[in-house]
Write an enzyme that holds these catalytic residues in place. Structure first.
Site, PDB file in Angstrom:
ATOM      1  N   TRP A   1       0.417  -1.221   0.024  1.00  0.00           N
ATOM      2  CA  TRP A   1       0.096  -0.096  -0.168  1.00  0.00           C
ATOM      3  C   TRP A   1       0.925   1.443  -0.056  1.00  0.00           C
ATOM      4  CZ3 TRP A   1      -4.329  -1.167   4.096  1.00  0.00           C
ATOM      5  CH2 TRP A   1      -5.045  -1.535   3.884  1.00  0.00           C
TER       6      TRP A   1
ATOM      7  N   SER B   1       2.612  -2.789 -12.291  1.00  0.00           N
ATOM      8  CA  SER B   1       1.978  -2.470 -12.872  1.00  0.00           C
ATOM      9  C   SER B   1       1.268  -3.457 -12.838  1.00  0.00           C
ATOM     10  CB  SER B   1       1.963  -1.893 -14.085  1.00  0.00           C
ATOM     11  OG  SER B   1       2.623  -0.101 -13.752  1.00  0.00           O
TER      12      SER B   1
ATOM     13  N   GLU C   1      10.576  -7.329  -9.455  1.00  0.00           N
ATOM     14  CA  GLU C   1      10.096  -5.595  -9.432  1.00  0.00           C
ATOM     15  C   GLU C   1      10.896  -4.920 -10.463  1.00  0.00           C
ATOM     16  OE1 GLU C   1       6.842  -4.957  -6.697  1.00  0.00           O
ATOM     17  OE2 GLU C   1       8.392  -4.090  -5.901  1.00  0.00           O
TER      18      GLU C   1
ATOM     19  N   GLY D   1       1.093  -3.205  -6.773  1.00  0.00           N
ATOM     20  CA  GLY D   1       1.177  -1.295  -5.401  1.00  0.00           C
ATOM     21  C   GLY D   1       0.096  -1.075  -6.063  1.00  0.00           C
ATOM     22  N   GLY D   2      -0.048   0.151  -7.181  1.00  0.00           N
ATOM     23  CA  GLY D   2      -1.303   1.093  -7.086  1.00  0.00           C
ATOM     24  C   GLY D   2      -3.064   0.304  -6.768  1.00  0.00           C
TER      25      GLY D   2
ATOM     26  N   HIS E   1      12.049  -3.003  -1.519  1.00  0.00           N
ATOM     27  CA  HIS E   1      11.827  -2.574  -2.844  1.00  0.00           C
ATOM     28  C   HIS E   1      12.632  -1.510  -3.065  1.00  0.00           C
ATOM     29  CE1 HIS E   1       8.309   0.084  -5.084  1.00  0.00           C
ATOM     30  NE2 HIS E   1       8.015  -0.921  -4.057  1.00  0.00           N
TER      31      HIS E   1
ATOM     32  N   GLU F   1      11.624   1.610  -4.359  1.00  0.00           N
ATOM     33  CA  GLU F   1      12.025   2.849  -3.710  1.00  0.00           C
ATOM     34  C   GLU F   1      12.944   3.276  -2.423  1.00  0.00           C
ATOM     35  OE1 GLU F   1       8.047   2.962  -3.008  1.00  0.00           O
ATOM     36  OE2 GLU F   1       7.603   2.812  -5.648  1.00  0.00           O
TER      37      GLU F   1
ATOM     38  N   GLY G   1       4.396   1.901 -11.130  1.00  0.00           N
ATOM     39  CA  GLY G   1       4.001   2.716 -11.076  1.00  0.00           C
ATOM     40  C   GLY G   1       3.519   3.406 -12.203  1.00  0.00           C
TER      41      GLY G   1
HETATM   42  C1  PEP Z   1       4.574  -1.930  -6.515  1.00  0.00           C
HETATM   43  O1  PEP Z   1       5.487  -0.832  -5.265  1.00  0.00           O
HETATM   44  O2  PEP Z   1       5.610  -2.755  -5.157  1.00  0.00           O
HETATM   45  C2  PEP Z   1       4.735  -2.071  -7.189  1.00  0.00           C
HETATM   46  C3  PEP Z   1       4.884  -2.970  -8.384  1.00  0.00           C
HETATM   47  O3  PEP Z   1       3.664  -0.787  -7.827  1.00  0.00           O
HETATM   48  P1  PEP Z   1       2.488  -1.162  -8.463  1.00  0.00           P
HETATM   49  O4  PEP Z   1       1.877  -2.473  -8.592  1.00  0.00           O
HETATM   50  O5  PEP Z   1       1.967   0.219  -8.670  1.00  0.00           O
HETATM   51  O6  PEP Z   1       3.711  -0.808  -9.800  1.00  0.00           O
END
Ligand code: PEP
Length: 250
Positions: A10, A212, A166, A233-234, A94, A96, A172
């Site tokens: 989240w 995504s 990822e 994520g989103g 992650h 980020e 995102g």
């Molecule tokens: C994430 O933050 O781990 C991610 C995969 O984000 P999103 O699904 O929004 O790309």
């Protein structure tokens, strides 16, 4: 035979009230889902999330933790505190955290080991940037992150670890790796696990795809041989879209 594991990250979204509402919706919509499903709300909502998820098939995880158990680390959250709340899993490494907060592989490895010592499950994220992909280095980068992230961890601890591949350029952005491209990296990561540990460990290792993932692409991603779930994520912020992803097989 590996099972699927769908997790929702989240990020810095949802107050306590919003967390409880979303979990209450998911408790109904995810009833009967037989594979593993986890949500990872922000630290401030973890206590409420654990309580709201009680008695359901929804697991609650944290998005990060400190590399230290306790002490003078202003603003950090310890594994002991997570356990105290009943949190059973933590997302580490992650992109980020790696990119914005400059977390190195060695630092992430300290956290992975600490989480395991305290009995938490870990989702260890790995993935290349667009620049690295365009330079043909995706596999090398991912394999190096795996080797360093898992350094010093014995094979008997691996069942408590899930890898999340990822690609940074797909997070995102609405850009998803094609199922074939993702599967290629997953296969190479599995080969790396076999080299670091054993073929049995590689065969058993759950490797999620993240970047995504949406209701309309989840099914084709999950159909690939080496993709064992998703880190979302989103689309995890809304009960309808997260439910559709978690129910990709129904
Ligand atoms: C994430 O933050 O781990 C991610 C995969 O984000 P999103 O699904 O929004 O790309």
């Amino acid at each position: 035979m590996r099972s699927y594991f769908i997790a929702g990250n989240w990020k810095m979204h949802k107050t306590v009230g919003e967390t409880v509402s979303l979990i209450n919706e998911l408790k109904n919509s995810l009833k009967g889902v037989s594979h593993k499903v986890l949500v990872a709300p922000p630290f401030t909502a973890l206590d409420a999330a654990v309580k709201a998820a009680e008695g359901s098939n929804i697991l609650v995880g944290a998005q990060n933790m400190s590399n230290k158990e306790s002490g003078a680390h202003t603003g950090e959250v310890s594994v002991v505190m997570l356990k105290d709340l009943g949190v059973g899993c933590v997302i580490l490494g992650h992109s980020e955290r790696r990119i914005i907060y400059k977390e190195s592989d060695a630092f992430i490895n300290e956290k992975v080991k600490l989480a395991l010592v305290h009995g938490l499950e870990v989702i260890l994220c790995v993935g290349e940037t667009l620049e690295e992909r365009e330079a043909g280095k995706a596999e090398t980068v991912v394999n190096e992150q795996l080797e360093k992230g898992l350094s010093g961890i014995s094979e008997d601890k691996l069942p408590r670890i899930t890898i999340a591949y990822e690609p940074v350029w797909a997070i995102g952005t609405g850009k998803t790796a094609t199922p074939e491209d993702a599967d290629e990296i997953h296969a190479s990561a599995r080969k790396k696990i076999a080299a670091l540990y054993s073929q049995a460990a590689a065969d058993a290792m759950l490797i999620q795809y993240g970047g995504s993932v949406k209701p309309d692409n989840a099914k084709e991603l999950m159909a690939m041989d080496n993709i064992d779930g998703a880190l979302v994520g989103g689309a995890a912020l809304d009960s309808a879209s997260f439910t559709a992803i978690a129910r990709f097989d129904s």
